[in-house]
Design an enzyme around this catalytic site. Structure first.
Site, short mmCIF file in Angstrom:
data_model
loop_
_atom_site.label_atom_id
_atom_site.label_comp_id
_atom_site.label_asym_id
_atom_site.label_seq_id
_atom_site.Cartn_x
_atom_site.Cartn_y
_atom_site.Cartn_z
N SER A 159 0.81 -1.22 0.00
CA SER A 159 0.00 0.00 0.00
C SER A 159 0.84 1.27 0.00
CB SER A 159 -0.95 0.02 1.21
OG SER A 159 -0.23 0.14 2.41
N LYS A 255 0.53 4.53 6.77
CA LYS A 255 0.03 5.26 5.59
C LYS A 255 0.59 6.67 5.61
CE LYS A 255 -2.92 1.82 4.81
NZ LYS A 255 -2.72 0.84 3.73
#
EC number: 3.4.21.89
Length: 553
Positions: A159, A255
């Site tokens: 990700s 993230k």
């Protein structure tokens, strides 16, 4: 209730148990039995009698570290009374206050006379004790570092490719944003949540936990020297982890923080806009999107992997050639690939505006209008776009304003799904609809004021990231820290189930090891010196202390 008030109550309870189960032993040691009830001082006296470093007392009631040290102190106490068999040691550790109390109230318990040893035997015993002391210190030292300063974290998914690679292992600094005190202080060191997985057929909630759920403390964070800001790479606890109730025991995610409290975030055709303007990327940010490629003949994927690195792709043969679905290509890589003579066409995959990313969708508007509003419990957050009553998807998302601490919003049937989880889960209120009005904590209201700051976290691999577009806002309570440097990087360690091609074997990425992360710079600072220093202290503490003692003599 205040964190330190509850913490103090636990300390007093443990001290009471300690006093009740040891006061006679203290008396036999020639110590005032009342001292057995005094926090810290009781263990200080035991260490003095056992001729062990008295400064270890400071760790007696530390979260996570405390239970380890208390068990060590109890073992030292029991040894003074001759309770040194394997069974007696196990009982001391597993049933501390119960077993010690049995010894304490046993009329036959007497102080063990000092053991007479020959010179060779004395050296052998000293060597064993020195080894055990070194092991104990190593475990405690590593636990203190892990719990209170920096925690290792692995990257198992793509990700954040190519900014952070699959197989990177990071040290996360827990102090930048302010240290968050542990909320489950009794736990097994170095294990995040579950001790082991019982298997696919079992309920994950039934897996053995690494912590004691019953002993819990509220959220508290010390001030840091910086606030989480836009473009920071942040490690946080996954908000929708349904297995673990404790915030600090939920799975850790990493993230990029793309929107701060008060920002307006929007995705337009897969491109990110903040406050109406295109995102400003850091120098090391490698944002990617999914592409479909049609070719006249088969591509040499292994060579492309060697050239571009991480390259998840699904390959299919067609009547006119080959079709490839690339999970994540940067704009530059896509442009270079399009120039190949084999490529017939290359297009970014963008979902249609108005199509929902959806697995379960309640008729929210109808339930609101019929005044039968109930906070949602059946939504599969992992594959449903947030909030769950909007016609949004990964590529067309928002605009949405990120909640800011102290800001007040007017609650309506159109925005309640946006704030429902904040009100009921993150800020622990009750919420219902009655007679056309929202009832919060039993009181009718049309307004709500946020108690915490919230953030929007999105992966750099924009079309292959389970991020804030699915689980929503990340509250400040869930922030763990900021990645500091990559201490290990192994290519091929984690396999991608969505790719037809996998790396051949495993290999170390030496060029990434001990390099800084989260700097925004292409050329990273090396932290090799820090790694060497930690290893010296970790493995050489006993030798360092012995050298200091000899030097003093």
């Amino acid at each position: 209730m205040n964190y330190f008030v509850i913490y103090s109550l636990y300390v007093l309870l443990l001290s009471l148990l300690m006093g009740i189960s040891t006061w006679k032993l203290f008396k036999k040691l020639g110590i005032n039995p009342l001292f057995a009830f005094i926090p810290f001082y009781n263990y200080y006296l035991i260490l003095k009698k056992a001729e062990k470093p008295a400064w270890w007392t400071v760790f007696a009631y530390f979260p996570v570290v405390g239970p380890i040290m208390i068990s060590v102190f109890h073992l030292y106490l029991m040894r003074l009374f001759g309770k040194t068999s394997t069974t007696q040691r196990v009982l001391t550790v597993l049933l501390p206050f119960l077993y010690i109390a049995l010894v304490n109230y046993d009329a036959k318990t007497e102080l063990e006379a000092p053991e007479y040893l020959l010179p060779g035997e004395e050296e052998e015993k000293h060597g064993k004790e020195s080894f055990l002391g070194s092991v104990t210190f190593a475990v405690v030292f590593a636990t203190v570092i892990h719990v209170f300063i920096t925690q290792p974290f692995g990257i198992p998914t793509g990700s954040m490719e190519r900014t952070m690679l699959v197989g990177d292992f990071l040290f996360v600094n827990k102090l930048n944003y302010g240290f968050r005190m542990p909320m489950r202080p009794v736990s097994i060191p170095f294990i995040q949540g579950t001790i082991w997985d019982t298997g696919e057929k079992g309920n994950p909630k039934d897996d053995p936990k690494s912590y004691v759920e019953a002993v819990k403390l509220p959220y508290f964070r010390f001030p840091g020297w910086e606030e989480p800001k836009r473009n920071d790479i942040v490690v946080f606890n996954y908000p929708d982890d349904s297995v673990h109730i404790a915030i600090d025991r939920k799975d850790p995610y990493v993230k990029r923080l793309v929107a701060e409290p008060g920002d307006v975030m929007e995705m337009r055709a897969g491109r990110l806009f903040i406050n109406g303007k295109p995102e400003v990327r850091m120098g090391d940010a490698q944002v990617q999107h999914s592409y479909e490629v049609y070719t006249s003949s088969q591509l040499d994927i292994p060579s492309l992997y060697d050239l571009y690195g991480f390259l998840p792709v699904v390959e299919q043969q067609t009547t006119n050639g080959y079709y490839y679905h690339f999970q994540g290509l940067t704009d530059d890589v896509a442009k270079e690939l399009s120039q190949s003579s084999l490529v017939l066409s290359i297009n970014e995959i963008i979902e249609k505006k108005g199509d929902k990313d959806l697995s379960y969708y309640p008729d929210v508007n109808k339930s609101i209008e019929s005044q039968s509003f109930v906070p949602s419990t059946k939504i599969n957050y992992s594959s449903t776009i947030f909030p769950h009553d909007k016609n949004w998807n990964m590529d067309w998302y928002g605009p949405v304003t990120i909640p800011k601490k102290g800001t007040t919003v007017i609650l309506t049937s159109q925005n309640i799904r946006l704030y429902e989880k904040i009100i009921t889960v993150y800020e622990n209120n009750t919420l219902e609809l009655k007679d056309g009005k929202f009832i919060i904590n039993g009181r009718p209201t049309e307004k709500y004021t946020f108690a915490y700051n919230y953030y929007m976290m999105v992966g750099d691999n924009r079309d292959a990231s389970l991020d804030g577009r699915y689980f929503g806002f990340v509250p400040e309570t869930h922030i763990v820290g900021k990645p500091m440097f990559t201490w290990l990087s192994v290519e091929g360690l984690f396999q991608d189930q969505n790719s037809s091609y996998q790396a051949n074997g495993k290999s170390l990425r030496w060029d990434r090891m001990f390099k800084a992360t989260n700097t925004g710079e292409l050329h990273k600072t090396s932290y090799t010196w820090l790694a060497v220093l930690l290893l010296i202290v970790f493995f050489g503490w006993e030798y360092i202390m012995n050298f200091i003692k000899k030097f003093k003599k």
